[in-house]
Every structure is written in C-alpha cells, then in structure tokens.
Design an enzyme around this catalytic site. Sequence first.
Site, PDB file in Angstrom:
ATOM      1  N   LYS A   1       0.890  -1.172   0.000  1.00  0.00           N
ATOM      2  CA  LYS A   1       0.000   0.000   0.000  1.00  0.00           C
ATOM      3  C   LYS A   1       0.922   1.214   0.000  1.00  0.00           C
ATOM      4  O   LYS A   1       1.465   1.589   1.024  1.00  0.00           O
ATOM      5  CB  LYS A   1      -0.886  -0.019   1.253  1.00  0.00           C
ATOM      6  CG  LYS A   1      -2.204   0.738   1.126  1.00  0.00           C
ATOM      7  CD  LYS A   1      -2.100   2.194   0.747  1.00  0.00           C
ATOM      8  CE  LYS A   1      -1.686   3.103   1.879  1.00  0.00           C
ATOM      9  NZ  LYS A   1      -1.468   4.509   1.425  1.00  0.00           N
TER      10      LYS A   1
ATOM     11  N   GLU B   1       9.872   1.956  10.455  1.00  0.00           N
ATOM     12  CA  GLU B   1      10.915   2.945  10.132  1.00  0.00           C
ATOM     13  C   GLU B   1      10.242   4.302  10.254  1.00  0.00           C
ATOM     14  O   GLU B   1       9.406   4.653   9.419  1.00  0.00           O
ATOM     15  CB  GLU B   1      11.409   2.754   8.694  1.00  0.00           C
ATOM     16  CG  GLU B   1      12.094   1.432   8.428  1.00  0.00           C
ATOM     17  CD  GLU B   1      13.467   1.338   9.043  1.00  0.00           C
ATOM     18  OE1 GLU B   1      14.024   2.378   9.469  1.00  0.00           O
ATOM     19  OE2 GLU B   1      13.989   0.221   9.115  1.00  0.00           O
TER      20      GLU B   1
ATOM     21  N   CYS C   1      14.121  11.362   6.055  1.00  0.00           N
ATOM     22  CA  CYS C   1      13.958  11.104   7.492  1.00  0.00           C
ATOM     23  C   CYS C   1      15.296  11.113   8.227  1.00  0.00           C
ATOM     24  O   CYS C   1      15.355  11.443   9.406  1.00  0.00           O
ATOM     25  CB  CYS C   1      13.242   9.785   7.696  1.00  0.00           C
ATOM     26  SG  CYS C   1      13.870   8.506   6.647  1.00  0.00           S
TER      27      CYS C   1
ATOM     28  N   GLU D   1      10.419  16.841  14.104  1.00  0.00           N
ATOM     29  CA  GLU D   1      10.824  16.630  12.725  1.00  0.00           C
ATOM     30  C   GLU D   1      10.074  17.614  11.832  1.00  0.00           C
ATOM     31  O   GLU D   1       8.853  17.663  11.852  1.00  0.00           O
ATOM     32  CB  GLU D   1      10.498  15.195  12.316  1.00  0.00           C
ATOM     33  CG  GLU D   1      10.964  14.880  10.930  1.00  0.00           C
ATOM     34  CD  GLU D   1      10.758  13.424  10.595  1.00  0.00           C
ATOM     35  OE1 GLU D   1       9.628  12.940  10.748  1.00  0.00           O
ATOM     36  OE2 GLU D   1      11.728  12.769  10.184  1.00  0.00           O
TER      37      GLU D   1
HETATM   38  P1  NAD Z   1       2.387   8.862   7.170  1.00  0.00           P
HETATM   39  O1  NAD Z   1       2.693   8.107   8.389  1.00  0.00           O
HETATM   40  O2  NAD Z   1       1.216   9.774   7.175  1.00  0.00           O
HETATM   41  O3  NAD Z   1       2.146   7.883   5.935  1.00  0.00           O
HETATM   42  C1  NAD Z   1       3.009   6.804   5.613  1.00  0.00           C
HETATM   43  C2  NAD Z   1       2.189   5.697   4.987  1.00  0.00           C
HETATM   44  O4  NAD Z   1       1.257   5.219   5.942  1.00  0.00           O
HETATM   45  C3  NAD Z   1       1.351   6.130   3.779  1.00  0.00           C
HETATM   46  O5  NAD Z   1       1.295   5.074   2.851  1.00  0.00           O
HETATM   47  C4  NAD Z   1      -0.007   6.350   4.387  1.00  0.00           C
HETATM   48  O6  NAD Z   1      -1.062   6.193   3.468  1.00  0.00           O
HETATM   49  C5  NAD Z   1      -0.064   5.245   5.429  1.00  0.00           C
HETATM   50  N1  NAD Z   1      -0.988   5.488   6.540  1.00  0.00           N
HETATM   51  C6  NAD Z   1      -1.431   6.676   7.029  1.00  0.00           C
HETATM   52  N2  NAD Z   1      -2.278   6.472   8.048  1.00  0.00           N
HETATM   53  C7  NAD Z   1      -2.385   5.120   8.218  1.00  0.00           C
HETATM   54  C8  NAD Z   1      -3.100   4.287   9.130  1.00  0.00           C
HETATM   55  N3  NAD Z   1      -3.863   4.801  10.067  1.00  0.00           N
HETATM   56  N4  NAD Z   1      -2.944   2.953   9.020  1.00  0.00           N
HETATM   57  C9  NAD Z   1      -2.131   2.419   8.085  1.00  0.00           C
HETATM   58  N5  NAD Z   1      -1.444   3.163   7.195  1.00  0.00           N
HETATM   59  C10 NAD Z   1      -1.553   4.489   7.253  1.00  0.00           C
HETATM   60  O7  NAD Z   1       3.715   9.611   6.811  1.00  0.00           O
HETATM   61  P2  NAD Z   1       4.024  10.505   5.543  1.00  0.00           P
HETATM   62  O8  NAD Z   1       3.427  11.846   5.777  1.00  0.00           O
HETATM   63  O9  NAD Z   1       3.639   9.788   4.308  1.00  0.00           O
HETATM   64  O10 NAD Z   1       5.638  10.546   5.583  1.00  0.00           O
HETATM   65  C11 NAD Z   1       6.327  11.471   6.339  1.00  0.00           C
HETATM   66  C12 NAD Z   1       6.844  10.842   7.626  1.00  0.00           C
HETATM   67  O11 NAD Z   1       7.448   9.574   7.383  1.00  0.00           O
HETATM   68  C13 NAD Z   1       7.917  11.645   8.268  1.00  0.00           C
HETATM   69  O12 NAD Z   1       7.652  11.745   9.660  1.00  0.00           O
HETATM   70  C14 NAD Z   1       9.198  10.853   8.054  1.00  0.00           C
HETATM   71  O13 NAD Z   1      10.201  10.983   8.977  1.00  0.00           O
HETATM   72  C15 NAD Z   1       8.725   9.477   8.029  1.00  0.00           C
HETATM   73  N6  NAD Z   1       9.655   8.663   7.240  1.00  0.00           N
HETATM   74  C16 NAD Z   1      10.509   7.801   7.864  1.00  0.00           C
HETATM   75  C17 NAD Z   1      11.411   7.053   7.135  1.00  0.00           C
HETATM   76  C18 NAD Z   1      12.361   6.076   7.764  1.00  0.00           C
HETATM   77  O14 NAD Z   1      12.947   5.286   7.055  1.00  0.00           O
HETATM   78  N7  NAD Z   1      12.562   6.080   9.046  1.00  0.00           N
HETATM   79  C19 NAD Z   1      11.431   7.186   5.763  1.00  0.00           C
HETATM   80  C20 NAD Z   1      10.574   8.061   5.164  1.00  0.00           C
HETATM   81  C21 NAD Z   1       9.668   8.793   5.904  1.00  0.00           C
END
Ligand code: NAD
Length: 464
Positions: free
Chosen positions: A170, A245, A279, A371
Amino acid sequence: MKAHDGMYIGGAWRPARGQDTIAVVNPADEQVIAQVPAGTAEDVDDAVCAAREAFRGWAATPPAERAARIAALRDVLVARADEIAETVTAELGAPLQLSQTVHTGVPVLVAGSYAELAASYSFEEKLGNSTVLLEPVGVVGAITPWNYPLHQIVAKVAPALAAGCTVVLKPAEDTPLTAQLFAEAVDEAGLPAGVFNLVTGLGTVAGQALAAHDDVDLVSFTGSTAVGRQIGATAGGAVKRVALELGGKSANVILPSADLAKAVKLGIANVMSNSGQTCSAWTRMLVHKDQYDEAVALAKAAVAKYVPGERVGPLVSAKQQQRVRGYIEKGVAEGARMVAGGPEAPRETGYYVSPTVFADVTPEMTIAQEEIFGPVVSLLRYEDEDDALRIANGTVYGLAGAVWAGDEAEAVTFARRMDTGQVDINGGRFNPLAPFGGYKQSGVGRELGPHGLSEYLQTKSLQF
Ligand code: NAD
C-alpha cells in the site's frame, strides 16, 4: 506513464472494488496529472488472499531462482530508468537530476544487492546437534511513504522476496504512479502471480485494513511516528511481526578539529537534498562555541546556492508546505535567529519553501526537537564534547547522524556514544548493505543488506 485504473493483484490488473479515486498532483505546478483508484478493505482482502495463495510456492522456490527473478526485476528497473525518473519528478517534484541519480539509482543498487544476497545467504545453520532453518515469515503487508517513492518500496519488497515472503504493498497516496510503475516492472520480470500485489488507497482505509488483516504475518511500515505507534499497537494486539521505520531529528556534530568549511557545506547539502524530505537528514548542526559565528556565515553562504525551482524542488503537497512554513514561524516566535530563508513562499506556483537557516537555536526549541521534513537547518552551539553529546542525544529520535573530526578515531569515539542507528564519519558514503533503522522512537527493525533480509525470516530448529 499512463495511470492504471485498477489494482495489481494475483499477477493481473483487476478493476477496483469501489468507485472512489485519488487525484495525483504535480507539486511543481499544482496540476492534477492522474487519478488512481482508492482501494477499500475488499481490495486489500483480495490482495492478501492472492499473496497467501502464492506463498507456499514462492517459499519453496530455490533461493537461486528467487535471486534470478530479483535480478530480472533490477534489469527492468534499469531499462525503464528514464520513465521512473520522470514519474518521480512529476508526482514528488524532485529535480530531474535527483530523480535520475538517487530516486532511480539507489533502488537499482538495492534490488541488485538483494539479487546477490538471495543467492549467497545461508538459509540454514548448524548449532551443536541442531540444524536451524531460516524460513520466510509469510505474507507481508508493506506500507510506504512518498519521500523516496521507489526506494521505500524496493527496500521492503526486495528483501521480502529474497526471503521467500509474498507481499501486498500500500504505497503513499501522494506518489502512487511510481508504485504502479514498479508493479509493471514486477510483471515484466516474470515473478509468479500473487508474489507481489499492489493496492493504492488512503492510509486510513486501505493502509489500516492491511495493517489489521488477520492473514498478514508481518507489517513493515515506513512513515510518521504517530501512525507507526498505531500500527505497532495493532500488530502487538494480534501478536504479529512488525517493522517500523519512523521519523528522525539527526545531529550533525562538528568537533573542533574538523574541516569546518567542508562539514558545514556538506551538512547544508545533506538537508537541502530532496527539499529536506529525508527522514535521516542532519537537521541539527552542532558547532563548538568558538567556531559558531564562522559556521553561521559558512551556512548562510552555502544555502544561497539552493535556489527553489532550480537545485531545490517543491515539497510534495500543499499540506507539507503549510506544515513546514508553520515550523519556520514557530522558530522565529521562539526566538531563533533566521539568517536565510523564511516562511514566505519563494514562488507563486508550486509548493515551494525557501531554504532556511536558523542560528541561536537552543536544544529545547520546537525546531530543535520535532521533525520538520523540509529545507530547514538549525545551528546549535555547544560548550564541550559532553555538552555536544547531551544535545545530540536529547530528542526522542535516534535514526541517523554525522560526526566530523580531524581524524577518524576521534569521530568514532564520539559516534559510539550517540544513541542512533547510523552515523556517517567525515561524510562517509552511502552503503546499500549497511543496516538502516532507528534507536528510540525512530523505529523497530532494520532495512537494507543482510540485516534487512533477516527481518523477513523466522527460525525453526531441528534437533538430531
Ligand atoms: P504517514 O505516516 O502519514 O504515511 C506513511 C504511509 O502510511 C502512507 O502510505 C499512508 O497512506 C499510510 N498510513 C497513514 N495512516 C495510516 C493508518 N492509520 N494505518 C495504516 N497506514 C496508514 O507519513 P508521511 O506523511 O507519508 O511521511 C512522512 C513521515 O514519514 C515523516 O515523519 C518521516 O520521517 C517518516 N519517514 C521515515 C522514514 C524512515 O525510514 N525512518 C522514511 C521516510 C519517511
């Protein structure tokens, strides 16, 4: 590329169960470039069923054959590199050169590393009178963010396939076109039907359904700490494996013996790359009090080269742009000194944010703790090494970091005391085999290389 109006399930593009769609927007010009289906719990269920059906066969496929399929997938990614780069640029907004080198180049490297690992990894070990079998965990639910659209997918799917797991992906709602392109590549590479499945959709609908599905054995999630916490709780309740992650607030520690000009210049470049949407970005630069004013001047000069619309792309969405501008306003309100950039949008169209440098940032300020996920760097002053360590370790995160010193041994001594999962010493190069993942609230589990592969394996011991 042309967007698909269905889901890739069981080796074919199938119509979505619902009617809803998600608009994909080019963040550089704010134009809608495509619509993709918004998956429902039924679509997720279809995909998990297909992955379950394919699991036994793929798990029993000899590792050398699995390796050959992953190598074929890598070759398709290479053959379609231009299309991938253009797609990432269209939906993420990254400058084309960054899309070519990083967004396309790194996933190719990682896929290649897993083709090799699948062939060479030892899926059996001897311990006294036991033989320990390393077996695939089962069906993997992979949930990825938009910031490195293809890398985040490959960093989960390639090791899962190498281990013998099957996958339902997803991807993030902002960048589904790259995910559809990846599904096309899987198809072209001849992976058996059901081994990889794609459901596009909203996190709160399709993502949640996938994370909570009873027949998913392992959830691998990359994204925000808030969502990760929920997914961890759901997985814990169901006693299923989970890898998280999450976010970061990494420290770039410049010790007094370092080459200050180089450390500041590369520190700024590290944050500005991908418009700060990394990140592991070193968003807190820690400088000794005696070198502080010089470092601020160097940072100001370095950031001037990052012109929005040229070297720096927009942020992914209006929502992220608003969020980052809000943090810049908060930095000013809490008393940090803005030496470059600011909250005003630098261009009329597109979700751009001015590359921003803050000086006189103290460790407890919001911009030093949370962040930001945008092109914003904070310079913090330290008294001595213990003070630097206290500041470096003083957040809830622990994903990455950097240390600069006159000699490597000095930098390593400091790095050993940091509570973080990765540290680059004097600007060390990216290594696709090095484990990547967080200490503290930056996550659970590791991606990349053999450590990343072992996340998808479980052990069975046979006694003789
Ligand atoms: P997000 O958590 O909103 O979304 C990430 C993914 O999760 C998307 O596919 C989203 O559709 C899905 N998602 C959202 N709500 C959900 C739920 N309730 N249940 C299941 N899935 C759900 O994050 P974002 O805004 O897409 O990305 C930014 C964040 O991600 C930043 O905080 C960043 O640090 C973090 N990030 C971390 C890493 C890492 O490797 N540690 C890498 C990239 C991004």
